[in-house]
Enzyme design. Structure first.
Site, PDB file in Angstrom:
ATOM      1  N   SER A 160       0.838  -1.197   0.000  1.00  0.00           N
ATOM      2  CA  SER A 160       0.000   0.000   0.000  1.00  0.00           C
ATOM      3  C   SER A 160       0.875   1.251   0.000  1.00  0.00           C
ATOM      4  O   SER A 160       1.885   1.319   0.705  1.00  0.00           O
ATOM      5  CB  SER A 160      -0.890   0.003   1.247  1.00  0.00           C
ATOM      6  OG  SER A 160      -1.513   1.256   1.424  1.00  0.00           O
ATOM      7  N   LYS A 161       0.485   2.230  -0.802  1.00  0.00           N
ATOM      8  CA  LYS A 161       1.207   3.515  -0.818  1.00  0.00           C
ATOM      9  C   LYS A 161       0.628   4.364   0.318  1.00  0.00           C
ATOM     10  O   LYS A 161      -0.187   5.272   0.114  1.00  0.00           O
ATOM     11  CB  LYS A 161       1.049   4.187  -2.181  1.00  0.00           C
ATOM     12  CG  LYS A 161       2.056   5.283  -2.469  1.00  0.00           C
ATOM     13  CD  LYS A 161       1.939   5.729  -3.923  1.00  0.00           C
ATOM     14  CE  LYS A 161       2.820   6.931  -4.234  1.00  0.00           C
ATOM     15  NZ  LYS A 161       4.251   6.598  -4.187  1.00  0.00           N
ATOM     16  N   THR A 162       1.040   4.016   1.522  1.00  0.00           N
ATOM     17  CA  THR A 162       0.465   4.574   2.748  1.00  0.00           C
ATOM     18  C   THR A 162       1.176   5.862   3.161  1.00  0.00           C
ATOM     19  O   THR A 162       2.409   5.923   3.133  1.00  0.00           O
ATOM     20  CB  THR A 162       0.574   3.543   3.890  1.00  0.00           C
ATOM     21  OG1 THR A 162      -0.062   2.327   3.479  1.00  0.00           O
ATOM     22  CG2 THR A 162      -0.073   4.051   5.158  1.00  0.00           C
ATOM     23  N   TYR A 166       5.937   6.935   4.582  1.00  0.00           N
ATOM     24  CA  TYR A 166       6.937   7.829   3.996  1.00  0.00           C
ATOM     25  C   TYR A 166       7.773   8.570   5.040  1.00  0.00           C
ATOM     26  O   TYR A 166       8.738   9.237   4.680  1.00  0.00           O
ATOM     27  CB  TYR A 166       6.269   8.785   3.004  1.00  0.00           C
ATOM     28  CG  TYR A 166       6.048   8.088   1.682  1.00  0.00           C
ATOM     29  CD1 TYR A 166       6.929   8.263   0.622  1.00  0.00           C
ATOM     30  CD2 TYR A 166       5.017   7.180   1.523  1.00  0.00           C
ATOM     31  CE1 TYR A 166       6.773   7.570  -0.559  1.00  0.00           C
ATOM     32  CE2 TYR A 166       4.844   6.479   0.343  1.00  0.00           C
ATOM     33  CZ  TYR A 166       5.723   6.684  -0.694  1.00  0.00           C
ATOM     34  OH  TYR A 166       5.574   5.982  -1.866  1.00  0.00           O
TER      35      TYR A 166
END
Length: 323
Positions: A160-162, A166
């Protein structure tokens, strides 16, 4: 540079268009406090046939999958999200732009057990400008191996690009920049190359292109584009496998890929000049025009700009017209 909050334009929020300066949210928004949300970075390019989104379907699919992985309910389907991105370009009169569709949770409550949280979805777009200095883009990036490991698949949802993931990337990149470097290479928890701070990594050795598997890195859309172009157009063998950092030291060429970064040469890692053993240009010189990196850059620029000759017509589906 004008702050992002101080602009004219329109932002799509939950199906409505809000004036840019009115598109705000509450200080107790759950995602602000806990990082529970997901996003995409999408590029729009202008070309001979007009402005278009690049690989909007793939980006939007990953956004919807990210929300599903995080167990965030979503009331908008992919078609509605893509249409919002198209209209965002038109309403803001943008040709070359960066779009950030984002899914986040509301301010109905805080805490890990908060219930009844509203799902919000927004799309904003703006002119990204240069991702990195023109000099670094031409001669390649100087990088250092990060002391921070990339997330393990059993620590967080790496597919998932959560939003919260980051923090890991920002800490690694911040350390590299403070030390005078352009980028950082992150290893996984077992010591194998994972990715750069926000980009995938490739190396070329003896005519074969290698890249870490998606168990170690984000399943990048630009990464996938490079793999397809390398295999189908350039006839290059591509191997997805575990890579050690010393393989980057001794590679013939190396580069990083990402939506914002596009394709950037990696010319130095931990003080070693990548490609030196094969007579690559010195780190102060431009990447050779006949190098694999330059060739894949040129192909990528053509397809993103809609310059689809007979060799690239198979990729017309990657372009979604604006408006």
């Amino acid at each position: 540079m004008t702050p992002l909050y101080d602009r004219d334009g329109w932002i799509w929020l939950d199906g409505e268009w809000l004036p840019w300066r009115d598109a705000t949210t509450h200080l107790l928004t759950h995602s602000l406090h806990y990082g529970m949300g997901c996003f995409e970075g999408v590029r729009a390019y202008s070309g001979a046939s007009g402005t278009h989104l690049f690989r909007a379907q793939a980006h939007t699919r990953r956004l919807v999958e990210s929300a599903h992985i995080l167990d965030i309910p979503l009331s908008f389907d992919s078609e509605a999200l893509i249409e919002a991105q198209r209209q965002c370009l038109v309403r803001n009169e943008l040709e070359d732009a960066y779009l950030k569709p984002t899914i986040f949770l509301g301010a109905e409550g805080l805490g890990l057990r908060a219930k009844g949280l509203t799902t919000h979805v927004m799309v904003a777009a703006w002119d990204l400008g240069a991702y990195i200095t023109p000099q670094a883009a031409l001669v390649g990036l100087r990088a250092i191996t990060a002391s921070w490991s990339r997330h393990h698949v059993n620590v967080t949802a790496c597919r998932s690009k959560t939003n919260g993931n980051y923090v890991n990337s920002m800490m690694a990149l911040n350390s590299a920049v403070k030390a005078g470097f352009d980028e950082t290479v992150m290893l996984d928890t077992e010591g194998y190359v994972a990715e750069a701070s926000a980009a995938n990594i490739f190396l070329l050795r003896d005519g074969v292109l290698h890249t870490p598997p998606t168990t170690s890195c984000l399943q990048g859309i630009t990464r996938d584009s490079v793999i397809q172009l390398a295999r189908d157009v350039l006839g290059t063998e591509v191997v997805e496998r575990r890579i050690t950092r010393d393989e980057l030291y001794t590679a013939d060429e190396a580069f990083v890929t990402g939506t914002a970064a596009e394709i950037l040469p990696l010319r130095e890692l931990d003080g070693r000049h990548i490609g030196a053993l094969k007579g690559a240009p010195a780190p102060t010189e431009r990447v050779a025009a006949d190098s694999f990196t330059a060739r894949i850059q040129a192909l990528y620029q053509r397809v993103t700009r809609g310059d689809l000759g007979d060799d690239l017509k198979a990729y017309a589906s990657w372009l979604t017209p604006a408006g």
